[in-house]
Motif scaffolding. Structure first.
Motif, PDB file in Angstrom:
ATOM      1  N   UNK A 135       3.429 -10.550   6.257  1.00  0.00           N
ATOM      2  CA  UNK A 135       2.074 -11.070   6.805  1.00  0.00           C
ATOM      3  C   UNK A 135       2.265 -12.465   7.203  1.00  0.00           C
ATOM      4  N   UNK A 136       3.088 -13.314   6.165  1.00  0.00           N
ATOM      5  CA  UNK A 136       3.475 -14.641   6.347  1.00  0.00           C
ATOM      6  C   UNK A 136       4.138 -14.837   7.951  1.00  0.00           C
ATOM      7  N   UNK A 137       5.197 -13.966   7.911  1.00  0.00           N
ATOM      8  CA  UNK A 137       6.056 -14.167   9.131  1.00  0.00           C
ATOM      9  C   UNK A 137       5.204 -13.771  10.258  1.00  0.00           C
ATOM     10  N   UNK A 138       3.881 -13.182  10.173  1.00  0.00           N
ATOM     11  CA  UNK A 138       3.175 -12.798  11.341  1.00  0.00           C
ATOM     12  C   UNK A 138       3.620 -11.359  11.856  1.00  0.00           C
ATOM     13  N   UNK A 139       4.289 -10.694  11.003  1.00  0.00           N
ATOM     14  CA  UNK A 139       4.762  -9.234  11.474  1.00  0.00           C
ATOM     15  C   UNK A 139       3.808  -8.245  11.091  1.00  0.00           C
ATOM     16  N   UNK A 140       2.938  -8.628  10.374  1.00  0.00           N
ATOM     17  CA  UNK A 140       2.054  -7.794   9.832  1.00  0.00           C
ATOM     18  C   UNK A 140       0.955  -7.048  10.859  1.00  0.00           C
ATOM     19  N   UNK A 141       1.113  -5.955  11.196  1.00  0.00           N
ATOM     20  CA  UNK A 141       0.089  -5.197  12.112  1.00  0.00           C
ATOM     21  C   UNK A 141      -0.777  -4.359  11.351  1.00  0.00           C
ATOM     22  N   UNK A 142      -1.982  -4.279  11.819  1.00  0.00           N
ATOM     23  CA  UNK A 142      -3.419  -3.480  11.221  1.00  0.00           C
ATOM     24  C   UNK A 142      -2.562  -2.359  10.523  1.00  0.00           C
ATOM     25  N   UNK A 143      -1.821  -1.653  11.130  1.00  0.00           N
ATOM     26  CA  UNK A 143      -1.226  -0.384  10.630  1.00  0.00           C
ATOM     27  C   UNK A 143      -0.447  -0.561   8.986  1.00  0.00           C
ATOM     28  N   UNK A 144       0.386  -1.776   9.127  1.00  0.00           N
ATOM     29  CA  UNK A 144       1.116  -2.005   7.843  1.00  0.00           C
ATOM     30  C   UNK A 144       0.115  -2.373   6.751  1.00  0.00           C
ATOM     31  N   UNK A 145      -0.996  -3.172   7.253  1.00  0.00           N
ATOM     32  CA  UNK A 145      -1.907  -3.504   6.398  1.00  0.00           C
ATOM     33  C   UNK A 145      -2.518  -2.299   5.629  1.00  0.00           C
ATOM     34  N   UNK A 146      -3.041  -1.392   6.736  1.00  0.00           N
ATOM     35  CA  UNK A 146      -3.839   0.044   5.997  1.00  0.00           C
ATOM     36  C   UNK A 146      -2.734   0.791   5.228  1.00  0.00           C
ATOM     37  N   UNK A 147      -1.326   0.742   5.647  1.00  0.00           N
ATOM     38  CA  UNK A 147      -0.520   1.462   4.838  1.00  0.00           C
ATOM     39  C   UNK A 147      -0.228   1.048   3.374  1.00  0.00           C
ATOM     40  N   UNK A 148       0.061  -0.438   3.310  1.00  0.00           N
ATOM     41  CA  UNK A 148       0.172  -0.950   2.150  1.00  0.00           C
ATOM     42  C   UNK A 148      -1.077  -0.939   1.184  1.00  0.00           C
ATOM     43  N   UNK A 149      -2.391  -1.086   1.866  1.00  0.00           N
ATOM     44  CA  UNK A 149      -3.315  -0.822   0.897  1.00  0.00           C
ATOM     45  C   UNK A 149      -3.636   0.304   0.465  1.00  0.00           C
ATOM     46  N   UNK A 150      -3.452   1.415   1.096  1.00  0.00           N
ATOM     47  CA  UNK A 150      -3.888   2.867   0.566  1.00  0.00           C
ATOM     48  C   UNK A 150      -2.627   3.205  -0.196  1.00  0.00           C
ATOM     49  N   UNK A 151      -1.211   3.074  -0.112  1.00  0.00           N
ATOM     50  CA  UNK A 151      -0.362   3.580  -0.961  1.00  0.00           C
ATOM     51  C   UNK A 151      -0.606   2.866  -2.338  1.00  0.00           C
ATOM     52  N   UNK A 152      -0.513   1.650  -2.075  1.00  0.00           N
ATOM     53  CA  UNK A 152      -0.607   0.951  -3.617  1.00  0.00           C
ATOM     54  C   UNK A 152      -1.945   1.402  -4.440  1.00  0.00           C
ATOM     55  N   UNK A 153      -2.873   1.572  -3.734  1.00  0.00           N
ATOM     56  CA  UNK A 153      -4.235   1.910  -4.498  1.00  0.00           C
ATOM     57  C   UNK A 153      -4.039   3.391  -4.949  1.00  0.00           C
ATOM     58  N   UNK A 154      -3.305   4.250  -4.463  1.00  0.00           N
ATOM     59  CA  UNK A 154      -3.258   5.742  -4.660  1.00  0.00           C
ATOM     60  C   UNK A 154      -2.172   5.842  -5.662  1.00  0.00           C
ATOM     61  N   UNK A 155      -1.125   4.833  -5.537  1.00  0.00           N
ATOM     62  CA  UNK A 155      -0.145   5.140  -6.701  1.00  0.00           C
ATOM     63  C   UNK A 155      -0.542   4.636  -7.894  1.00  0.00           C
ATOM     64  N   UNK A 156      -1.524   3.448  -7.946  1.00  0.00           N
ATOM     65  CA  UNK A 156      -2.272   2.850  -9.160  1.00  0.00           C
ATOM     66  C   UNK A 156      -2.963   3.927  -9.852  1.00  0.00           C
ATOM     67  N   UNK A 157      -4.024   4.762  -9.139  1.00  0.00           N
ATOM     68  CA  UNK A 157      -4.573   5.958  -9.460  1.00  0.00           C
ATOM     69  C   UNK A 157      -3.842   6.637 -10.058  1.00  0.00           C
TER      70      UNK A 157
END
Lengths: 52, 727
Positions: B698-720
């Protein structure tokens, strides 16, 4: 791509129907006794006081 | 909600109906609505049996069981009382207790829960639709198509985010107003920045829009919030149920006769009658009658005390043998019972501020995220001199780091853990209680009513000569005194037949008297029979002029108590027994159960002081107690547990309540608490790892909305999923 003009409203409509159904169930209190409902279906005797 | 929408139709939710029913109870005595607690029902057959047994009671018009809440709501005529229903159920083999429908009124918590659920549903609906549209963009839609997708996404996401995210905005605003930072501040900022920059990008036909991320954020966080709320609400409603078990009524004697009134309506100078077996509702002085009173809940004494004309009694004590007429000297807030509440308030203030794991995480996290995103934005602005890119980067950093997983980490685990413990018969009243229980290293037990059942059984019955045993049984059978009842039961079980005793009379406050083979026989207190009182609980049997025979009684161990003490010892915890009972009784008891450290004859203040001392020495105290004399200690301890048989005040002072009779769930609870704490830590680690991986992108400016959506969903699901692994 013109089909999108139909498909998007259709998908939104279907989603909204689902949302409305959920709201209706919530209002009707269908989540008040999930364990009881799951077990009542297994009773042998006729349920003569069905949840109204 | 049901109650608001349709008042007339009986809904399936008894709690919803209880409120209007309770309000109208006074105006409409014709149609009473009774609520029963059914702690032991668990299956389809139980529902049928209970409903059948209730409907068979004459006057009952409708009975409906709620298996989830383990309650039954009964519509019945005015002459049907809760006791009749409880008896009918007891005959059918089901344990039942009366509930006070007024206490179970629909609370604001219910409304809040439904409100959160509705917001969650809207957010989920919007997330699914926006995600669907986003797939097209991720798949490589360009130009006008992409703009159209973005616009439609905006049309769905913006109203949804405004509606669904309201709890976060309100909480963040509340925190900012008092110049603090909480978890909701970065959340609100991330949502606002994401929606703002996305809208700007969409207007200027930009490439990246984060509508999906903003709405997904709302959904996951609302899910965590809802789980959290549900855990607390179900614990609260169960705690309310316990409070509702004590229906506060008193028999007031007026010139017109006796009337049943609420305890709250009693005034100083009123005269009340307390029947044998009843709990004394007020502080007062006995004006008529003689009886024995059980003070064990107030003082921990297991020996019943004599009460006659002029005796001072206080609220919470139990009248045992004869009816007492009491003149009220203090009612309601002024009773000794309520003075203990002051002690509780002092003890609570001394408990100190416990910082939950979630708060600790938030304290590190919230400032870190803000600094990081500001640094990234400033860096990019200096590098490119382009405000639009800098803001995009800041939004991306905030979204990527946003605490979806952190928001789910704790509620998911506590929901799983308290669900498990609830099934085992333990109620968690406080959100952080499990974390605190995991830290406990010293366990302080109360004796009477906690480690013991609070009900005595006779000892050394074999020492009684055969004739004496038969006389004792005949006398004991005629009395309702707990010692007599227990003696009669033990003798009958031992095969003794009652002797032919005539002219049986009960002398309230002293004992039973009768005529056997021409001599007077008595069973009762030491003083009455001219014997020396023993330090232990004992009944005395006198046959004619012969010296009285002592029948000693001992309290029985509560189920699971010995195993629990052994298990705690094996876990290396320090175990202390503290009781208000006499030294001899306490030491002997401690030896049988295997506790080395004993404090006897302790006043309520001393109990609280002991807990405070231990805490000052750095120990994390788990207090287990049931009486009023334990209340201050319960409130002052690091974490506290009380059995369901405890007084209301003790239960409300403790963090957890045992629903059943056995103490065994405490050992389970400690084990579950330790593993729950481990899971929470693991969840934090997982969430942090995802952040560490995604933030550089994200800081490097390489974060696309796709990566954001993936990171958010996978981390939430793993935690659950990790939370569900809890054993």
């Amino acid at each position: 791509m013109d089909v999108l003009g139909i498909l998007i409203p259709v998908s939104l409509f279907l989603g909204a129907v689902g949302l409305g159904a959920f709201w209706w169930m919530l209002k009707k209190g269908q989540f008040d006794d999930p364990d009881g409902d799951a077990n009542r279906i297994l009773r042998d005797d006729y349920d003569d006081q069905p949840k109204s | 909600m049901t109650a608001t929408f349709d008042h007339i139709r009986p809904s399936a939710c008894p709690a919803c109906n209880a409120a209007p029913a309770a309000e109208h109870l006074a105006d409409l005595p014709k149609d009473a609505k009774l609520m029963l607690s059914l702690p032991a029902i668990h299956c389809a057959a139980c529902i049928s049996e209970v409903e059948k047994a209730l409907s068979a009671v004459p006057g009952v018009r409708d009975a409906r069981v709620n298996l989830t809440l383990r309650r039954a709501a009964v519509q019945a005529g005015p002459d049907v009382t809760a006791e009749m229903l409880c008896e009918a159920l007891a005959r059918a083999g089901h344990e039942a207790h009366e509930l006070d429908p007024g206490v179970l009124a629909t609370t604001t918590a219910d409304r809040q829960g439904r409100d959160l659920l509705m917001r969650l549903a809207v957010a989920f609906f919007a997330m699914m639709n926006v995600m669907l549209l986003s797939v097209a963009v991720w798949a490589g839609a360009e130009g006008v198509t992409r703009d159209m997708m973005h616009w439609i996404s905006a049309a769905i996401a913006i109203p949804a985010v405004i509606f669904a995210g309201r709890p976060f905005y309100a909480s963040a605003w509340g925190a900012l107003r008092v110049r603090r930072l909480n978890m909701d501040v970065p959340i609100t900022l991330a949502i606002a920045l994401a929606v703002g920059t996305s809208l700007y990008e969409t207007i200027h036909s930009g490439e990246h829009a984060y509508f999906d991320a903003a709405i997904a954020l709302c959904t996951f966080l609302l899910a965590g919030r809802y789980l959290d709320h549900r855990t607390r609400a179900s614990a609260r409603s169960a705690a309310q149920e316990l409070a509702a078990l004590e229906v506060p009524r008193a028999l007031r004697i007026t010139e017109a006769g006796e009337e049943t009134v609420s305890v709250a309506d009693l005034r100083v100078g009123d005269i009340v009658r307390v029947k044998p077996g009843g709990r004394i509702p007020v502080d007062g002085r006995v004006t008529q009658g003689q009886s024995e009173i059980d003070r064990s809940l107030m003082t921990g004494e297991s020996l019943p005390a004599f009460a006659g004309e002029g005796s001072i009694v206080s609220a919470g004590e139990v009248n045992l043998t004869g009816p007492l007429t009491i003149i009220v000297t203090a009612a309601g807030q002024d009773t000794a019972l309520h003075r203990i509440a002051d002690l509780v308030a002092v003890a609570e203030a001394g408990r100190g501020n416990y910082t939950s794991l979630a708060d600790q995480a938030a304290k590190l996290y919230a400032p870190g995220v803000h600094i990081l995103s500001v640094v990234a934005a400033v860096g990019w602005y200096l590098y490119t001199q382009d405000l639009r890119i800098a803001l995009n980067i800041a939004a991306a950093v905030l979204i990527i780091t946003c605490p979806c997983a952190l928001g789910l980490a704790v509620p998911a685990v506590t929901t799983a853990a308290s669900g498990r413990l609830f099934r085992k018969g333990m109620l968690i009243k406080d959100g952080t209680a499990l974390e605190r229980l995991a830290e406990a290293d010293t366990v302080v037990f109360d004796k009477t009513g906690t480690l013991t059942n609070g009900a005595p059984t006779p000892l050394a019955l074999d020492a009684l000569p055969g004739e004496a045993a038969r006389v004792a049984l005949a006398l004991a059978q005629a009395s309702a005194h707990p010692l007599s009842v227990s003696l009669a039961r033990a003798l009958t079980a031992g095969g003794t037949r009652p002797a032919d005793v005539t002219e049986l009379t009960e002398v309230p406050g002293y004992g039973m008297q009768g005529l056997w083979q021409g001599q007077i026989v008595r069973l009762g207190r030491a003083a009455w029979l001219g014997a020396d009182a023993t330090p232990d609980t004992a009944s005395f049997l006198g046959l004619g002029d012969a010296p009285a025979i002592a029948i000693p009684f001992a309290d029985t161990l509560r189920e699971g108590a010995a195993d629990l003490v052994a298990a705690l010892g094996a876990q290396g915890k320090r175990v202390i027994l503290i009781s208000g009972d006499s030294r001899a009784a306490v030491t002997r008891f401690a030896r049988t159960i295997g506790i080395a450290e004993v404090v006897a004859e302790a006043l309520p203040q001393e109990k609280a002081a002991l807990v405070a001392d231990l805490t000052a020495q750095g120990a994390k105290v788990l207090m287990v107690g049931d009486g009023l004399n334990d209340t201050a200690a319960l409130a002052g301890a690091h974490v506290s547990i009380s059995p369901a048989s405890a007084l209301d005040a003790a239960r409300s002072a403790s963090d957890m309540v045992l629903m059943g009779k056995s103490l065994a769930p405490i050992a389970d609870a400690i084990r579950t608490a330790v593993s729950a704490r481990a899971r929470i830590r693991e969840n934090f680690t997982i969430a942090t790892v995802y952040n560490i991986l995604a933030v550089p992108l994200a800081v490097a400016g390489l974060c696309s909305p796709l990566i954001a959506a993936l990171a958010m969903s996978t981390s939430s699901i793993t935690v659950g999923l990790n939370a569900l692994r809890l054993r």
